[in-house]
Design a protein around this motif. Structure first.
Motif, short mmCIF file in Angstrom:
data_model
loop_
_atom_site.label_atom_id
_atom_site.label_comp_id
_atom_site.label_asym_id
_atom_site.label_seq_id
_atom_site.Cartn_x
_atom_site.Cartn_y
_atom_site.Cartn_z
N THR A 14 49.26 36.83 49.46
CA THR A 14 49.21 37.26 50.85
C THR A 14 47.83 37.83 51.14
O THR A 14 47.05 38.16 50.23
N GLU A 15 47.51 37.98 52.41
CA GLU A 15 46.18 38.49 52.77
C GLU A 15 45.96 39.89 52.22
O GLU A 15 44.87 40.20 51.71
N ASP A 16 46.96 40.75 52.30
CA ASP A 16 46.83 42.11 51.78
C ASP A 16 46.62 42.10 50.27
O ASP A 16 45.76 42.82 49.73
N ASP A 17 47.42 41.29 49.56
CA ASP A 17 47.28 41.23 48.11
C ASP A 17 45.99 40.54 47.69
O ASP A 17 45.39 40.88 46.66
N SER A 18 45.54 39.56 48.47
CA SER A 18 44.26 38.91 48.17
C SER A 18 43.13 39.91 48.24
O SER A 18 42.26 39.96 47.34
N ALA A 21 43.41 42.32 45.28
CA ALA A 21 43.04 41.70 44.01
C ALA A 21 41.53 41.55 43.87
O ALA A 21 40.95 41.86 42.82
N VAL A 22 40.88 41.09 44.93
CA VAL A 22 39.45 40.76 44.85
C VAL A 22 38.57 41.98 45.12
O VAL A 22 37.61 42.23 44.38
N LYS A 23 38.88 42.74 46.16
CA LYS A 23 38.02 43.85 46.54
C LYS A 23 38.28 45.12 45.73
O LYS A 23 37.33 45.81 45.34
N THR A 24 39.55 45.43 45.47
CA THR A 24 39.87 46.68 44.79
C THR A 24 39.91 46.52 43.28
O THR A 24 39.28 47.29 42.54
N LEU A 25 40.64 45.50 42.81
CA LEU A 25 40.80 45.30 41.36
C LEU A 25 39.66 44.50 40.75
O LEU A 25 39.55 44.42 39.52
N ARG A 26 38.83 43.90 41.60
CA ARG A 26 37.67 43.11 41.13
C ARG A 26 38.07 41.96 40.23
O ARG A 26 37.39 41.62 39.26
N LEU A 27 39.21 41.33 40.54
CA LEU A 27 39.65 40.19 39.76
C LEU A 27 38.89 38.94 40.18
O LEU A 27 38.54 38.78 41.36
N GLY A 28 38.65 38.05 39.22
CA GLY A 28 37.89 36.84 39.50
C GLY A 28 38.56 35.61 38.95
O GLY A 28 39.66 35.66 38.39
N ILE A 29 37.89 34.48 39.10
CA ILE A 29 38.42 33.20 38.63
C ILE A 29 38.71 33.29 37.12
O ILE A 29 37.88 33.76 36.35
N GLY A 30 39.89 32.84 36.73
CA GLY A 30 40.29 32.84 35.33
C GLY A 30 41.05 34.08 34.90
O GLY A 30 41.63 34.10 33.80
N ASP A 31 41.04 35.12 35.72
CA ASP A 31 41.80 36.34 35.36
C ASP A 31 43.29 36.09 35.50
O ASP A 31 43.75 35.36 36.39
N LEU A 49 40.72 30.80 42.76
CA LEU A 49 39.72 31.08 43.80
C LEU A 49 39.83 32.54 44.19
O LEU A 49 40.87 32.98 44.70
N ALA A 50 38.79 33.31 43.93
CA ALA A 50 38.80 34.75 44.21
C ALA A 50 38.29 35.00 45.63
O ALA A 50 37.16 35.46 45.83
N ASP A 51 39.12 34.69 46.59
CA ASP A 51 38.79 34.87 48.01
C ASP A 51 39.61 36.05 48.54
O ASP A 51 40.83 36.06 48.42
N SER A 52 38.94 37.01 49.14
CA SER A 52 39.63 38.22 49.61
C SER A 52 40.56 37.94 50.79
O SER A 52 41.37 38.80 51.15
#
Length: 235
Positions: A14-18, A21-31, A49-52
């Protein structure tokens, strides 16, 4: 492992979880991440795809979690200070609860309830406590209408309790009245307590009076205590 909630059969958060994941947890491709649909299905996945705005993932495998051998439904009157009910929802979901139903009693001080924010709190608590089931939250109805939705062959709740201590009467404690592996429904009154008519209605509907202990508890404390006691006897 970070758990996210996606109720739809799609391969993106979801947009909130995206954003989380990307902005707060700094997760990236392959995580690695985990996703639940709130109905017991837990997916192990990796981010593609690590898109916020729309973080996509690929599912590695899926595990189906079985429901608990018991279920807890707390029926509670919303408090005047909504923060207290929000606190109850967060903690009850973390501890374990299947359903929360709200009602307006004769002595209720609050007469309006916005369910959207409460749903978000429940989902956040589900994810934080790494659970695969999203509890059901029911919009507030009148006390008499609530009683029509509890127990009987339709709703399957066979252990019905009302937390109320009459004056000069001995009432059994909930932890002693309840038996394990049951389907429970517990009524928790408003800050002004149940009216005499509501007590009579609940007893006529098959509810047994119980106490939660020797101390007088606030509404949200009583609701959480009932939830914890029923979880404890089933441990």
């Amino acid at each position: 492992m970070h758990l996210f909630y996606q109720p739809e059969p799609v391969l993106y958060l979801t947009e909130d979880d995206s954003r989380h994941a990307v902005k707060t947890l700094r997760l990236g491709i392959g995580d690695s991440i985990a996703i639940t649909d709130g109905h017991g299905n837990r997916h192990s996945a990796v981010i593609t795809l690590a898109d916020s705005r729309r973080c996509t993932f690929r599912i590695i495998d899926t595990h189906v979690t079985a429901p608990r051998p018991f279920s807890i439904r707390i029926c509670v009157a919303p408090t005047k200070n909504i923060d207290r009910i929000e606190w109850f929802i967060e903690k009850a979901v973390e501890i374990g609860i299947e359903r929360i139903s709200f009602f307006f009693g004769q002595h209720s001080e609050r007469r309006v309830l916005k369910l959207d924010r409460l749903e978000k709190i429940a989902i956040a608590a589900m994810k934080q406590s790494l659970q695969s089931f999203r509890p059901q939250l029911d919009d507030a109805v009148s006390f008499s209408d609530l009683l029509k939705t509890v127990g009987g062959p339709t709703f399957q709740e066979e252990q019905l309790y009302i937390a109320h201590l009459p004056e000069n009467e001995t009432v059994i404690q909930l932890a002693r009245a309840a038996t394990t592996a049951g389907r429970y429904a517990v009524l928790i009154g408003p800050e002004g307590d149940f009216s005499e008519k509501e007590i009579q209605q609940s007893v006529a509907a098959g509810f047994q009076m119980v106490t939660l202990g020797p101390n007088r508890l606030r509404t949200e404390t009583a609701a959480l205590t009932a939830c914890q006691l029923l979880n404890f006897i089933n441990t």
